[in-house]
Design an enzyme around this catalytic site. Structure first.
Site, PDB file in Angstrom:
ATOM      1  N   ILE A  26      26.053  28.289 -53.196  1.00  0.00           N
ATOM      2  CA  ILE A  26      26.977  29.307 -53.314  1.00  0.00           C
ATOM      3  C   ILE A  26      26.311  30.491 -52.395  1.00  0.00           C
ATOM      4  O   ILE A  26      25.254  30.803 -52.457  1.00  0.00           O
ATOM      5  CB  ILE A  26      26.925  29.795 -54.818  1.00  0.00           C
ATOM      6  CG1 ILE A  26      27.697  28.664 -55.650  1.00  0.00           C
ATOM      7  CG2 ILE A  26      27.755  30.984 -54.807  1.00  0.00           C
ATOM      8  CD1 ILE A  26      27.459  28.564 -57.183  1.00  0.00           C
ATOM      9  N   ASP A  65      35.021  28.731 -55.596  1.00  0.00           N
ATOM     10  CA  ASP A  65      35.934  27.766 -55.362  1.00  0.00           C
ATOM     11  C   ASP A  65      37.474  28.679 -55.765  1.00  0.00           C
ATOM     12  O   ASP A  65      38.242  27.857 -56.181  1.00  0.00           O
ATOM     13  CB  ASP A  65      36.022  26.633 -55.931  1.00  0.00           C
ATOM     14  CG  ASP A  65      34.587  25.915 -55.530  1.00  0.00           C
ATOM     15  OD1 ASP A  65      34.311  25.695 -54.317  1.00  0.00           O
ATOM     16  OD2 ASP A  65      33.906  25.033 -56.266  1.00  0.00           O
ATOM     17  N   GLY A 115      34.082  34.430 -55.193  1.00  0.00           N
ATOM     18  CA  GLY A 115      33.904  33.656 -56.128  1.00  0.00           C
ATOM     19  C   GLY A 115      33.581  32.161 -55.858  1.00  0.00           C
ATOM     20  O   GLY A 115      33.305  31.818 -54.739  1.00  0.00           O
ATOM     21  N   HIS A 165      36.966  21.208 -50.923  1.00  0.00           N
ATOM     22  CA  HIS A 165      36.416  20.938 -52.329  1.00  0.00           C
ATOM     23  C   HIS A 165      37.118  19.800 -52.883  1.00  0.00           C
ATOM     24  O   HIS A 165      38.469  19.611 -52.858  1.00  0.00           O
ATOM     25  CB  HIS A 165      36.785  22.267 -53.095  1.00  0.00           C
ATOM     26  CG  HIS A 165      36.270  22.236 -54.556  1.00  0.00           C
ATOM     27  ND1 HIS A 165      35.049  22.270 -54.971  1.00  0.00           N
ATOM     28  CD2 HIS A 165      37.101  21.805 -55.733  1.00  0.00           C
ATOM     29  CE1 HIS A 165      34.800  22.192 -56.137  1.00  0.00           C
ATOM     30  NE2 HIS A 165      36.006  21.690 -56.749  1.00  0.00           N
TER      31      HIS A 165
HETATM   32  C1  GRF Z   1      32.676  16.206 -50.271  1.00  0.00           C
HETATM   33  O1  GRF Z   1      33.564  15.327 -50.963  1.00  0.00           O
HETATM   34  C2  GRF Z   1      32.750  17.645 -50.316  1.00  0.00           C
HETATM   35  O2  GRF Z   1      34.083  18.387 -50.888  1.00  0.00           O
HETATM   36  C3  GRF Z   1      31.785  17.675 -51.744  1.00  0.00           C
HETATM   37  O3  GRF Z   1      30.809  16.841 -50.992  1.00  0.00           O
HETATM   38  C4  GRF Z   1      31.136  15.863 -50.359  1.00  0.00           C
HETATM   39  C5  GRF Z   1      30.497  15.942 -49.047  1.00  0.00           C
HETATM   40  O4  GRF Z   1      30.767  14.745 -48.365  1.00  0.00           O
HETATM   41  N1  GRF Z   1      31.472  19.016 -52.164  1.00  0.00           N
HETATM   42  P1  GRF Z   1      30.165  14.527 -46.896  1.00  0.00           P
HETATM   43  O5  GRF Z   1      28.616  15.095 -46.756  1.00  0.00           O
HETATM   44  O6  GRF Z   1      31.161  15.122 -45.827  1.00  0.00           O
HETATM   45  O7  GRF Z   1      30.157  12.983 -46.729  1.00  0.00           O
END
Ligand code: GRF
Length: 193
Positions: A91, A144, A142, A108
């Site tokens: 964060i 997400d 915040g 996300h």
């Molecule tokens: C993705 O699904 C992202 O949204 C999540 O972690 C994953 C990262 O995947 N928070 P990568 O490192 O891009 O393969």
């Protein structure tokens, strides 16, 4: 040409999709640098493409704010038009967000506002959700919570594990992230908070 800095924490498959897309001059964006909070394996994708990398490890700083200031200085060195959090698992404090807003976006793995936070896929499974997905949004102060730019659904299968579901989400996530960055680069999408 939209100049982009990408921040990662893990395997960097979303980063890789962006690097591949940027190979086409028609795409309109270029990854100028990739940063991480640890020596993430995903940094190898950047190295393969000859893109500079930096690691700013929070363990080396007294406070989260001091860490974020150092991270920001590294990012701003490359004068990006856009900063993409692509699996960046920390964060960011308000000073970091304010300095880059609204040109700071995050991907996300859920249909926000459902399942914010670091365990979105696990939380969707334990809640018995039939559908989850991916959201790309502008980052605000915040967790997400910022304005959404795009969402896509993924069905949860009966036998899904956290890992099988996350892998299917990531297939969709990579496409959506590339599409959103293309729209920003081609001025089809305006960012605001
Ligand atoms: C993705 O699904 C992202 O949204 C999540 O972690 C994953 C990262 O995947 N928070 P990568 O490192 O891009 O393969």
């Amino acid at each position: 040409m939209l100049s982009v800095v990408v921040l990662i924490s893990g395997s960097g498959s979303n980063l890789r999709a962006l690097l591949d897309a940027c190979q086409s001059p028609l795409f309109g964006a270029k990854v100028r640098a990739v940063g991480a909070d640890n020596p993430a394996t995903g940094l190898e994708h950047a190295e393969l493409f000859g893109v500079p990398t930096f690691v700013v490890d929070p363990g080396r700083f007294e406070t989260r704010e001091a860490w974020a200031d150092a991270l920001l200085a590294n990012v701003q060195h490359f004068e990006p038009d856009l900063v993409v959090l692509a699996g960046f698992m920390r964060i960011l404090p308000a000073n970091f967000v304010q300095a880059l807003s609204p040109n700071l976006i995050n991907t996300h793995p859920s249909l926000l506002p459902a399942f914010p936070g670091a365990h979105a896929v696990r939380d969707a499974l334990s809640a018995g959700a039939k559908t989850t997905g991916v959201t790309i949004h502008v980052v605000d102060e915040g967790v997400d919570t910022g304005p959404q730019l795009a969402q896509r659904e993924v069905q949860v299968e009966v036998n899904d594990t956290q890992s099988s579901l996350h892998e299917r989400i990531k297939v969709v996530e990579r496409e959506l992230l590339v599409d959103v960055v293309r729209q920003i680069a081609q001025q089809q999408l305006q960012l605001s908070v």
